[in-house]
Design a protein around this motif. Structure first.
Motif, PDB file in Angstrom:
ATOM      1  N   UNK A 184       1.148  -0.843  -0.020  1.00  0.00           N
ATOM      2  CA  UNK A 184      -0.350   0.002  -0.204  1.00  0.00           C
ATOM      3  C   UNK A 184       0.947   1.321   0.062  1.00  0.00           C
ATOM      4  N   UNK A 185       2.227   1.166   0.015  1.00  0.00           N
ATOM      5  CA  UNK A 185       2.784   2.044   0.547  1.00  0.00           C
ATOM      6  C   UNK A 185       3.021   2.346  -1.010  1.00  0.00           C
ATOM      7  N   UNK A 186       2.589   1.709  -2.347  1.00  0.00           N
ATOM      8  CA  UNK A 186       2.352   2.631  -3.761  1.00  0.00           C
ATOM      9  C   UNK A 186       1.737   3.500  -4.082  1.00  0.00           C
ATOM     10  N   UNK A 187       1.035   4.187  -2.678  1.00  0.00           N
ATOM     11  CA  UNK A 187       0.171   4.443  -2.899  1.00  0.00           C
ATOM     12  C   UNK A 187       0.327   6.354  -3.103  1.00  0.00           C
ATOM     13  N   UNK A 188       1.889   5.769  -2.314  1.00  0.00           N
ATOM     14  CA  UNK A 188       2.392   7.986  -1.948  1.00  0.00           C
ATOM     15  C   UNK A 188       3.042   7.840  -3.694  1.00  0.00           C
ATOM     16  N   UNK A 189       2.921   9.466  -3.837  1.00  0.00           N
ATOM     17  CA  UNK A 189       3.834  10.136  -4.661  1.00  0.00           C
ATOM     18  C   UNK A 189       5.088   9.190  -4.577  1.00  0.00           C
ATOM     19  N   UNK A 222      12.403  -1.517  -5.544  1.00  0.00           N
ATOM     20  CA  UNK A 222      13.400  -1.833  -6.630  1.00  0.00           C
ATOM     21  C   UNK A 222      12.065  -3.290  -7.049  1.00  0.00           C
ATOM     22  N   UNK A 223      11.143  -4.263  -5.846  1.00  0.00           N
ATOM     23  CA  UNK A 223      11.199  -5.389  -6.516  1.00  0.00           C
ATOM     24  C   UNK A 223       9.906  -4.881  -7.593  1.00  0.00           C
ATOM     25  N   UNK A 224       8.857  -4.210  -7.404  1.00  0.00           N
ATOM     26  CA  UNK A 224       7.779  -3.605  -8.448  1.00  0.00           C
ATOM     27  C   UNK A 224       8.662  -3.359  -9.650  1.00  0.00           C
ATOM     28  N   UNK A 225       9.373  -2.113  -9.924  1.00  0.00           N
ATOM     29  CA  UNK A 225       9.905  -2.151 -10.964  1.00  0.00           C
ATOM     30  C   UNK A 225      10.553  -3.082 -11.504  1.00  0.00           C
ATOM     31  N   UNK A 226      11.096  -3.942 -10.907  1.00  0.00           N
ATOM     32  CA  UNK A 226      12.153  -5.379 -11.914  1.00  0.00           C
ATOM     33  C   UNK A 226      10.563  -6.235 -12.365  1.00  0.00           C
ATOM     34  N   UNK A 227       9.442  -6.613 -11.409  1.00  0.00           N
ATOM     35  CA  UNK A 227       8.609  -7.150 -11.996  1.00  0.00           C
ATOM     36  C   UNK A 227       7.466  -6.677 -13.497  1.00  0.00           C
ATOM     37  N   UNK A 228       8.226  -5.231 -13.294  1.00  0.00           N
ATOM     38  CA  UNK A 228       7.689  -4.588 -14.223  1.00  0.00           C
ATOM     39  C   UNK A 228       8.335  -4.778 -15.493  1.00  0.00           C
ATOM     40  N   UNK A 229       9.780  -5.063 -15.540  1.00  0.00           N
ATOM     41  CA  UNK A 229      10.561  -4.493 -16.207  1.00  0.00           C
ATOM     42  C   UNK A 229      10.690  -5.399 -17.202  1.00  0.00           C
ATOM     43  N   UNK A 266       6.193   6.147  -5.781  1.00  0.00           N
ATOM     44  CA  UNK A 266       5.046   6.045  -7.711  1.00  0.00           C
ATOM     45  C   UNK A 266       6.235   6.803  -8.553  1.00  0.00           C
ATOM     46  N   UNK A 267       7.074   7.121  -7.903  1.00  0.00           N
ATOM     47  CA  UNK A 267       8.173   8.303  -8.257  1.00  0.00           C
ATOM     48  C   UNK A 267       9.118   8.164  -8.162  1.00  0.00           C
ATOM     49  N   UNK A 268       9.578   6.871  -6.684  1.00  0.00           N
ATOM     50  CA  UNK A 268      10.916   6.146  -6.796  1.00  0.00           C
ATOM     51  C   UNK A 268      10.407   4.835  -8.292  1.00  0.00           C
ATOM     52  N   UNK A 269       9.786   4.344  -8.247  1.00  0.00           N
ATOM     53  CA  UNK A 269       9.255   3.306  -9.169  1.00  0.00           C
ATOM     54  C   UNK A 269       9.257   3.222 -10.658  1.00  0.00           C
ATOM     55  N   UNK A 270       9.088   4.375 -10.764  1.00  0.00           N
ATOM     56  CA  UNK A 270       9.134   5.745 -12.000  1.00  0.00           C
ATOM     57  C   UNK A 270      10.891   5.151 -11.978  1.00  0.00           C
ATOM     58  N   UNK A 271      11.633   5.672 -11.158  1.00  0.00           N
ATOM     59  CA  UNK A 271      12.881   5.988 -11.865  1.00  0.00           C
ATOM     60  C   UNK A 271      13.689   5.008 -11.502  1.00  0.00           C
ATOM     61  N   UNK A 272      13.541   3.570 -10.758  1.00  0.00           N
ATOM     62  CA  UNK A 272      13.672   2.646 -11.754  1.00  0.00           C
ATOM     63  C   UNK A 272      13.624   2.219 -12.525  1.00  0.00           C
TER      64      UNK A 272
END
Lengths: 259, 263
Positions: A34-39, A148-155, A42-48
């Protein structure tokens, strides 16, 4: 003899400890999503995400095109004996999209990004930066692991689709130049081999492989101890364990899909 | 304010803390000295709840930390600043972003309020003009000062320092010492400092305790420590090779006997 037994025992205990820690980390990460609901997250995931894509792009391109070419030449020689060389596109496309694309992308990401995550988090662990986050009441799971986990799962699926396309393209170069199959025939055969289900299965596998590579990298990073040597060992373990898990899970998924 | 009572802590078969008692009052600067690997940093980690004792109690602000949930511990830590040995700054963030990190993560104000607070804190440690640099682009002394700024930016009631002057040249050490003294004067913070640097200890401490064999073997004011008749204290303060603190030397039997005679 005793030292061998001791060594094997130590290895098993260490493997059990890492596995337990990794499973716990998966649970903690899921609870922290749920911490992904914060801006900020989200910005961290986008940058990664952009950073990971850029880092994986050159090696994925090179490996995919070469794998496509190798498959085409190997299959082409056999098919030529039966006068079926026009079917190269069908075989290359089916092999890459159904199996090879997700698998080789996972290997590439494990070697390039998973090892990088293990080294990064391992270095933070030994230089007390993880402790510093705890002291500042900042959850390392929310701050470091989840993005990191979310970014890699998307990548992983993004790079898998890209690897599929480049691999098929590599095959077309060989089939045209070495076996005289036109691009149009190759493309039609390549498309004929696939349906939406194949593509979705490839993406599904890639999502799982991305998760494996990310969690193994994070687990090995967080378990790092012992300075620079420990960081090196964590990085090596991250690659080895990711490779093994991707192979085993890949086999199980293929078995479930095709049997 | 900080009370450790009969704290025991072991790592594997190695006993690190062996019945440690430590009491630090509000507004006091307490310095823990002792040989490397003797448990000084372990003591600090108990105060902030990063480690938990095998037995004994750790009470901070009158709260027993053993009764805290993880969430309560996180809340507890917000009142404590901690300067790590090498600053423990995040390498991919500028000094300004490092110092702002705890405020931003806890949404402690608007962006402009956080910016103002960060600049004010960086002024305290004289790093405002270097605020856009990365931790890898500055010296060890500056990293420690940046780490100190990050520890102070949340206005903690307690500040813990792990070797604040180790690896620094004498001038940088004096700057850190001056900062520590200023903080106590201006804000009346309770401070616990772990150090090997006796010059620093004598300069900044209200009281000094020497950790040996898992306990504080000697506690006193800087003058009392300086004039102690304890063999262990004399050996440590004067840096002698031979004595009770040496690996093969006899254990010092004195307990809190700095001001008196050896027992």
């Amino acid at each position: 003899m005793t030292s061998w037994v001791n060594g094997i025992g130590t290895l098993l205990v260490s493997a059990a400890r890492s596995s337990g820690f990794g499973i716990d980390l998966v649970g903690q990460t899921l609870r922290a999503t749920p911490c992904l609901l914060t801006y900020r997250r989200i910005k961290d995931v986008r940058d990664l995400l952009f950073g990971y894509i850029l880092a994986a792009f050159p090696v994925t391109s090179l490996v995919s095109i070469v794998i496509g070419m190798i498959l085409a030449i190997g299959m082409g020689v056999t098919l030529e004996d039966f006068g079926q060389e026009h079917r190269i596109g069908w075989l290359v496309s089916a092999t890459i999209v159904r199996e090879m694309g997700a698998l080789m992308t996972a290997f590439i990401l494990a070697a390039s990004l998973g090892s990088g995550i293990a080294a990064e988090i391992g270095t933070m662990k030994v230089s007390e930066e993880i402790d510093a986050l705890e002291v500042m009441s900042i959850s390392p799971i929310k701050f470091l692991i989840v993005p990191r986990v979310v970014a890699l799962i998307l990548v992983c699926p993004i790079m898998t689709i890209y690897a599929d396309l480049i691999g098929i393209l590599g095959g077309s170069v060989i089939s045209s130049s070495q076996f005289g199959v036109s691009f149009t025939t190759y493309q039609l055969q390549a498309l004929d081999a696939l349906d939406l289900r194949d593509v979705l299965q490839s993406i599904g596998k890639a999502l799982v492989f991305g998760g494996i590579v990310a969690f193994v990298g994070c687990t090995q990073g967080l378990l790092t101890s012992g300075g620079a040597t420990g960081v090196g060992q964590a990085t090596r373990r991250a690659v080895v364990v990711s490779f093994l898990l991707v192979l085993v899970v890949g086999y199980i998924m293929s078995w479930l899909i095709y049997r | 304010m900080i009370h450790l009572e009969d704290v025991h802590k072991s790592f594997g078969s190695k006993n690190i803390l062996n019945g440690l008692d430590l009491h630090v009052e509000a507004g006091e600067t307490f310095v823990i000295i002792g040989r490397s690997g003797i448990g000084k940093s372990v003591t600090l980690r108990h105060i902030v709840g990063l480690l938990h004792p095998d037995s004994g109690t750790v009470r901070v602000f009158d709260d027993d930390l053993s009764t805290f949930s993880e969430k309560q511990l996180r809340q507890h830590r917000r009142s404590i600043g901690y300067l790590f040995q090498d600053g423990a700054l995040l390498n991919w963030l500028s000094l300004e972003d490092n110092v702002a990190l705890p405020l931003r993560e806890h949404q402690a104000g608007t962006a402009s309020e956080i910016q103002a607070k960060v600049l004010e804190t960086l002024d305290h440690v004289e790093l405002r003009e270097h605020r856009h640099k990365l931790p890898t682009e500055i010296s060890g002394g500056m990293r420690k000062r940046a780490g100190l700024a990050r520890a102070l930016v949340t206005d903690p009631k307690i500040v813990l320092y792990d070797e604040p002057t180790s690896g620094l040249d004498p001038i940088s050490s004096s700057i850190i010492n001056e900062l520590v003294r200023d903080l106590q004067k201006k804000f009346g913070m309770c401070q616990v400092i772990v150090t090997h640097d006796m010059h620093s200890a004598f300069t900044i401490a209200d009281r000094i305790g020497m950790l040996h064999n898992g306990r504080l073997q000697a506690i006193g004011t800087p003058d009392e420590i300086r004039n102690s008749s304890s063999d262990a204290v004399i050996q440590f303060v004067e840096g002698r090779i031979e004595g009770p603190l040496s690996h093969h030397g006899p254990a010092d039997k004195s307990q809190s006997s700095v001001t008196g005679t050896k027992s």
